[in-house]
Design an enzyme around this catalytic site. Structure first.
Site, mmCIF file in Angstrom:
data_model
loop_
_atom_site.group_PDB
_atom_site.id
_atom_site.type_symbol
_atom_site.label_atom_id
_atom_site.label_comp_id
_atom_site.label_asym_id
_atom_site.label_seq_id
_atom_site.Cartn_x
_atom_site.Cartn_y
_atom_site.Cartn_z
ATOM 1 N N ASP A 249 -27.606 -9.686 -5.356
ATOM 2 C CA ASP A 249 -28.634 -8.758 -4.914
ATOM 3 C C ASP A 249 -28.031 -7.365 -4.755
ATOM 4 O O ASP A 249 -27.589 -6.986 -3.689
ATOM 5 C CB ASP A 249 -29.215 -9.250 -3.585
ATOM 6 C CG ASP A 249 -30.595 -8.694 -3.343
ATOM 7 O OD1 ASP A 249 -31.164 -8.096 -4.281
ATOM 8 O OD2 ASP A 249 -31.103 -8.846 -2.228
ATOM 9 N N CYS B 272 -16.893 -2.183 36.459
ATOM 10 C CA CYS B 272 -18.125 -2.501 35.738
ATOM 11 C C CYS B 272 -17.906 -3.896 35.145
ATOM 12 O O CYS B 272 -17.194 -4.057 34.154
ATOM 13 C CB CYS B 272 -18.428 -1.495 34.632
ATOM 14 S SG CYS B 272 -19.923 -1.941 33.724
ATOM 15 N N CYS C 208 -26.446 1.850 34.410
ATOM 16 C CA CYS C 208 -25.802 0.696 33.786
ATOM 17 C C CYS C 208 -26.323 -0.587 34.434
ATOM 18 O O CYS C 208 -26.264 -0.729 35.658
ATOM 19 C CB CYS C 208 -24.285 0.802 33.942
ATOM 20 S SG CYS C 208 -23.428 -0.698 33.440
ATOM 21 N N LYS D 24 -27.335 -14.926 -8.718
ATOM 22 C CA LYS D 24 -28.128 -13.712 -8.893
ATOM 23 C C LYS D 24 -27.784 -12.794 -7.730
ATOM 24 O O LYS D 24 -28.243 -12.980 -6.602
ATOM 25 C CB LYS D 24 -29.620 -14.032 -8.904
ATOM 26 C CG LYS D 24 -30.471 -12.813 -9.222
ATOM 27 C CD LYS D 24 -31.899 -13.222 -9.545
ATOM 28 C CE LYS D 24 -32.721 -12.073 -10.059
ATOM 29 N NZ LYS D 24 -32.790 -10.924 -9.176
ATOM 30 N N TYR E 163 2.120 1.902 -3.404
ATOM 31 C CA TYR E 163 1.024 2.394 -4.238
ATOM 32 C C TYR E 163 0.769 3.871 -3.933
ATOM 33 O O TYR E 163 0.651 4.704 -4.835
ATOM 34 C CB TYR E 163 -0.246 1.576 -3.981
ATOM 35 C CG TYR E 163 -1.402 1.975 -4.872
ATOM 36 C CD1 TYR E 163 -1.596 1.364 -6.104
ATOM 37 C CD2 TYR E 163 -2.279 2.989 -4.483
ATOM 38 C CE1 TYR E 163 -2.634 1.747 -6.935
ATOM 39 C CE2 TYR E 163 -3.320 3.380 -5.308
ATOM 40 C CZ TYR E 163 -3.492 2.751 -6.531
ATOM 41 O OH TYR E 163 -4.515 3.141 -7.351
ATOM 42 N N ASP F 272 0.833 -1.203 0.000
ATOM 43 C CA ASP F 272 0.000 0.000 0.000
ATOM 44 C C ASP F 272 0.866 1.250 0.000
ATOM 45 O O ASP F 272 0.542 2.247 -0.634
ATOM 46 C CB ASP F 272 -0.891 0.040 1.242
ATOM 47 C CG ASP F 272 -1.947 -1.050 1.194
ATOM 48 O OD1 ASP F 272 -1.972 -1.795 0.199
ATOM 49 O OD2 ASP F 272 -2.726 -1.149 2.160
ATOM 50 N N CYS G 42 -21.998 3.753 29.677
ATOM 51 C CA CYS G 42 -21.873 3.567 31.123
ATOM 52 C C CYS G 42 -20.775 4.536 31.562
ATOM 53 O O CYS G 42 -19.712 4.583 30.944
ATOM 54 C CB CYS G 42 -21.449 2.129 31.416
ATOM 55 S SG CYS G 42 -20.732 1.877 33.043
ATOM 56 N N LYS H 230 -35.388 -18.313 -8.166
ATOM 57 C CA LYS H 230 -35.355 -17.529 -6.922
ATOM 58 C C LYS H 230 -35.265 -18.435 -5.704
ATOM 59 O O LYS H 230 -35.917 -19.461 -5.629
ATOM 60 C CB LYS H 230 -36.631 -16.663 -6.821
ATOM 61 C CG LYS H 230 -36.689 -15.547 -7.844
ATOM 62 C CD LYS H 230 -35.686 -14.454 -7.530
ATOM 63 C CE LYS H 230 -36.217 -13.465 -6.533
ATOM 64 N NZ LYS H 230 -36.755 -12.251 -7.090
ATOM 65 N N GLU I 179 -25.385 -18.697 -13.231
ATOM 66 C CA GLU I 179 -24.661 -17.628 -12.516
ATOM 67 C C GLU I 179 -25.372 -17.314 -11.203
ATOM 68 O O GLU I 179 -26.565 -17.554 -11.085
ATOM 69 C CB GLU I 179 -24.672 -16.340 -13.364
ATOM 70 C CG GLU I 179 -24.114 -16.514 -14.753
ATOM 71 C CD GLU I 179 -24.245 -15.244 -15.600
ATOM 72 O OE1 GLU I 179 -24.799 -14.235 -15.113
ATOM 73 O OE2 GLU I 179 -23.804 -15.289 -16.756
ATOM 74 N N TYR J 234 -22.206 -9.237 -15.786
ATOM 75 C CA TYR J 234 -22.918 -10.441 -16.198
ATOM 76 C C TYR J 234 -23.496 -10.391 -17.607
ATOM 77 O O TYR J 234 -24.004 -11.384 -18.091
ATOM 78 C CB TYR J 234 -24.004 -10.810 -15.197
ATOM 79 C CG TYR J 234 -25.001 -9.714 -14.898
ATOM 80 C CD1 TYR J 234 -25.826 -9.206 -15.884
ATOM 81 C CD2 TYR J 234 -25.107 -9.200 -13.610
ATOM 82 C CE1 TYR J 234 -26.740 -8.213 -15.610
ATOM 83 C CE2 TYR J 234 -26.017 -8.201 -13.321
ATOM 84 C CZ TYR J 234 -26.832 -7.703 -14.323
ATOM 85 O OH TYR J 234 -27.723 -6.720 -14.051
ATOM 86 N N ARG K 85 -30.188 1.328 -14.213
ATOM 87 C CA ARG K 85 -31.151 0.695 -15.102
ATOM 88 C C ARG K 85 -32.388 1.577 -15.279
ATOM 89 O O ARG K 85 -32.954 1.648 -16.369
ATOM 90 C CB ARG K 85 -31.530 -0.656 -14.504
ATOM 91 C CG ARG K 85 -32.636 -1.353 -15.205
ATOM 92 C CD ARG K 85 -32.732 -2.785 -14.711
ATOM 93 N NE ARG K 85 -33.791 -3.465 -15.407
ATOM 94 C CZ ARG K 85 -35.045 -3.524 -14.984
ATOM 95 N NH1 ARG K 85 -35.379 -2.924 -13.862
ATOM 96 N NH2 ARG K 85 -35.953 -4.166 -15.668
ATOM 97 N N CYS L 84 -23.216 -2.290 36.501
ATOM 98 C CA CYS L 84 -22.566 -1.735 37.692
ATOM 99 C C CYS L 84 -23.407 -0.663 38.384
ATOM 100 O O CYS L 84 -23.053 -0.195 39.458
ATOM 101 C CB CYS L 84 -21.203 -1.160 37.329
ATOM 102 S SG CYS L 84 -21.333 0.332 36.309
HETATM 103 S S1 IVH Z 1 -29.103 -10.869 -16.424
HETATM 104 C C1 IVH Z 1 -31.812 -10.102 -19.586
HETATM 105 N N1 IVH Z 1 -27.517 -11.884 -14.592
HETATM 106 O O1 IVH Z 1 -31.401 -9.326 -11.538
HETATM 107 C C2 IVH Z 1 -30.845 -10.176 -18.542
HETATM 108 N N2 IVH Z 1 -29.126 -10.262 -13.918
HETATM 109 O O2 IVH Z 1 -34.271 -9.674 -11.940
HETATM 110 C C3 IVH Z 1 -31.123 -9.368 -17.345
HETATM 111 N N3 IVH Z 1 -29.058 -9.705 -11.561
HETATM 112 O O3 IVH Z 1 -31.980 -6.372 -13.329
HETATM 113 C C4 IVH Z 1 -30.095 -9.420 -16.356
HETATM 114 N N4 IVH Z 1 -27.391 -11.034 -11.028
HETATM 115 O O4 IVH Z 1 -30.092 -6.399 -11.574
HETATM 116 C C5 IVH Z 1 -28.530 -11.035 -14.849
HETATM 117 N N5 IVH Z 1 -26.050 -12.854 -13.076
HETATM 118 C C6 IVH Z 1 -27.047 -11.997 -13.336
HETATM 119 C C7 IVH Z 1 -27.640 -11.194 -12.334
HETATM 120 C C8 IVH Z 1 -28.680 -10.341 -12.684
HETATM 121 C C9 IVH Z 1 -28.252 -10.135 -10.580
HETATM 122 C C10 IVH Z 1 -30.159 -8.716 -11.369
HETATM 123 C C11 IVH Z 1 -30.133 -7.567 -12.351
HETATM 124 C C12 IVH Z 1 -31.434 -7.630 -13.077
HETATM 125 C C13 IVH Z 1 -32.280 -8.403 -12.125
HETATM 126 C C14 IVH Z 1 -33.410 -9.092 -12.848
#
Ligand code: IVH
Length: 680
Positions: free
Chosen positions: A125, A444, A419, A123, A42, A39, A437, A325, A121, A236, A144, A422
């Site tokens: 969040d 304590c 507290c 998904k 860098y 670091d 406290c 899901k 892949e 993705y 988006r 104590c």
């Molecule tokens: S593909 C047509 N791949 O899920 C393709 N989406 O419910 C659309 N997401 O808006 C997206 N991981 O925000 C794709 N490996 C993944 C994903 C992914 C998370 C989210 C993405 C999308 C939402 C759709």
């Protein structure tokens, strides 16, 4: 410096080189997880670039890493951008039967038998974004939005270290004129927790889950705030590519992303049958708790782009992909009570005791409440029915109260005036939302217990968990963490259910812990605000506890990244006679309180006595930077090959030196091998 054209020229070359090197090391660190410089090194490169840019603003370029933290323009609103190709969403399936139905529907588009290849892949969040690069340079980042129109968040996107400002140049492959890539921006679970803890301390509103925290951080009006949040990205999807490679499949696209310097999720699998897909989905579900990011399912995509095109869309959902899901990790339950704990720093924190409930395979009976303000914000009463959410393997959060379930028998909760451990009065820090406290002496019990436990855990005494250290404390064997080193075997074996073997094991762990590096000891002391990272910086700088003890605020704050608050906290700690006595006691028990002076020196000069000769052109180093690196590690850099040469590093187009080295049988290193060597 005088401003002759030659100087300007040399300077702008240096700027280009610095940018190149910084981006390269960024890539090693954030994308490959495999840094090859420290670091400190860098930071030195970064500072040099920053200084040049400050005195020569005309040399600032858009792809400079110093531009990552955008200058705050106090943006009022994000500009709207239209996506050239809409950003789609995904249909959902919740069972294997659903998935088979999805597959059958897709097959109907093909007469006769067709072999599908599926990519599975995670998904993630987070929040989806589209990144546009022109001639290899990042020109736009957009959310988006509604899929057609998104918001321009370029400045905030640039703060994400795993987003390259410039694409990596690939040998023999053209830089696309324009490319748009898509992915998910997210906050790692542990960073989400840290962020919430910090927000709680400041009495600010918390984020309900990692997804919200990523969205909130990315849509900050001030990019400096985005920059302070450790956001990350996985790519993705390919939006489009102009004048570049022909990409024909999803797996090729993912591979290409990695080559360009992006991150993609690990363990993405190519499957040939639905059974294989099912196994992959199960795998992700099983691994859900051990990932450091939150996933809410697995995405199944047909690999071949032609097949994708043929299948097209229904509304906003492509037929060629679907999301499997996972069950939501939420449940409703009843808040039975709120308990209070007193931490080693004196902070008094509430914890929710819940009617036990199953969430995603684990029984949940507690939730974090952070502080008083959080209880107020939720309008929480004892007896309430609440919605609880669990992310990763985190202690769950209470998301909200289900008001409609109130019976009228719920009772209000007040934070204690005294507290609970104590009896000293409590006091709320006016600047923060935290209750303390006020007992700062050693009586304590809860504070001391927590402090002792913090010490044993940080010093790596694995066998000495909360239950055991509390027991020692309650028996009167120990009054503080230093007393751990005074424990006798007879004491331990005198306790019920404490056999000889266990006693020996624990005593061995205690003895062994005396040799921990200084940084670990510093973190274990429990100085407010000094965690592992700060402790490492302090240890590296001061090398001994004695020297740190004698340091002034200014001397400590001088260390880059240390800050006045932390420095003050350290000085306060050592100004307290009780703490000094504790530290002296550690010394008397033979705990190591310094790191060997020269270890740093030795380990950083591993090449002393070796002679290197460089020849040809290296991809990721200039001749000068490679030489510097070698010399810093103690090597001699020679200009011609002789029998005394240890290694010849051969880049591209190496000529006679390479031939000579071969003739003399001298070990020749490729750039990759060289890189590996300097890294080790
Ligand atoms: S593909 C047509 N791949 O899920 C393709 N989406 O419910 C659309 N997401 O808006 C997206 N991981 O925000 C794709 N490996 C993944 C994903 C992914 C998370 C989210 C993405 C999308 C939402 C759709």
């Amino acid at each position: 410096m005088n401003h002759t054209p030659e100087n300007e020229d040399a300077l702008s070359r240096r700027v280009a080189e610095l940018i190149h090197r910084l981006e390269y090391h960024n890539y090693r660190y954030y994308i490959l997880d495999d840094p090859i410089i420290s670091d400190v090194e860098y930071d030195a490169l970064y500072r040099e670039l920053k200084q040049i840019e400050e005195s020569h603003p005309e040399l600032i370029s858009d792809d400079s890493p110093t531009r990552r933290v955008g200058v705050s323009t106090a943006q009022t609103d994000f500009a709207k951008v239209r996506h050239p190709y809409p950003m789609l969403s995904l249909s959902n399936v919740f069972s294997m039967e659903d998935l088979v139905r999805w597959d059958t529907a897709a097959r109907k588009f093909f007469p006769g038998k067709v072999d599908f290849e599926y990519v599975v892949e995670p998904k993630i969040d987070g929040l989806s974004v589209a990144l546009t690069y022109e001639d290899g340079v990042l020109v736009r980042g957009a959310t988006r939005g509604d899929g057609t129109i998104g918001e321009d968040i370029t400045l905030n996107i640039k703060t994400i270290k795993s987003v390259p400002l410039k694409l990596r140049q690939l040998e023999g492959k053209p830089v696309p004129r324009r490319i748009e890539v898509r992915g998910e921006v997210y906050l790692a679970i542990k960073d989400f927790e840290t962020l919430n803890r910090e927000l709680a301390e400041k009495g600010e509103k918390l984020f309900a889950n990692p997804r919200n925290s990523a969205a909130g951080s990315l849509r900050q009006k001030d990019p400096a705030i985005s920059a302070s949040r450790p956001l990350s990205i996985f790519l993705y999807n390919l939006g489009y590519i102009e004048d570049g490679l022909e990409i024909q499949t999803q797996t090729q696209a993912l591979e290409y992303f990695r080559e360009l310097g992006f991150r993609t999720a690990k363990d993405i699998k190519l499957c040939r049958t639905l059974e294989e897909v099912e196994n992959c989905v199960r795998d992700w579900l099983a691994r859900r708790d051990s990932l450091d990011f939150e996933i809410d399912g697995a995405v199944i995509k047909l690999n071949d782009f032609k097949t994708q095109e043929l299948l097209g869309y229904v509304g906003r959902d492509p037929r060629w992909a679907t999301a499997y899901k996972f069950p939501a990790r939420e449940a409703t339950t009843v808040l039975k009570a709120i308990t209070i704990s007193v931490r080693r720093t004196g902070s008094i924190t509430p914890k929710a005791v819940l009617e036990p409930v199953q969430i995603g395979g684990t029984t949940v009976q507690n939730a974090t409440l952070f502080n008083e303000d959080e209880i107020r914000r939720l309008h929480l009463k004892i007896g309430d029915t609440v919605l609880v959410k669990r992310a990763g393997d985190v202690i769950p959060n209470i998301v909200k109260v289900l008001d409609e379930r109130r019976t009228g028998n719920e009772t209000d909760f007040e934070m204690p005036k005294n507290c609970p451990s104590c009896g000293f009065p409590t006091r709320r820090d006016p600047e923060y939302a935290v209750l303390y406290c006020t007992n700062n002496s050693f009586d304590c019990p809860d504070r001391i217990r927590d402090w002792i436990n913090h010490f044993t855990q940080t010093m790596g005494m694995e066998g000495l968990g909360v239950k055991i250290t509390n027991r020692f404390y309650d028996e009167g064997f120990i009054r503080d963490f230093a007393d751990i080193y005074s424990l006798k075997k007879e004491q331990l074996t005198s306790l019920e259910r404490f056999g000889e073997r266990l006693a020996d094991k624990l005593l061995a762990q205690i003895e062994e812990s005396k040799q921990r590096p200084l940084s670990q000891l510093l973190a274990a002391l429990g100085i407010e605000g000094i965690g592992q990272k700060a402790a490492e910086m302090l240890a590296q700088h001061f090398k001994s506890l004695a020297r740190l003890r004698a340091a002034t605020i200014d001397e400590i704050a001088e260390i880059k990244g240390m800050g006045k608050v932390a420095a003050q906290s350290i000085v306060d700690f050592f100004a307290n006679a009780r703490n000094v006595a504790l530290v002296d006691k550690l010394l008397a028990f033979g705990v190591r309180t310094s790191d060997p002076e020269d270890s740093d020196e030795k380990s950083s000069k591993p090449f002393s006595g070796m002679t290197f000769v460089l020849t040809g052109k290296l991809l990721n180093y200039t001749r000068q930077s490679a030489e510097e690196l070698l010399k810093r590690k103690g090597a001699t850099v020679g200009s011609s090959v002789s029998k005394n040469t240890t290694y010849v590093v051969a880049g591209e187009d190496s000529g006679s030196k390479l031939a000579k080295a071969q003739a003399l049988g001298i070990k020749i290193l490729s750039e990759q091998e060289f890189e590996k060597l300097v890294k080790d």
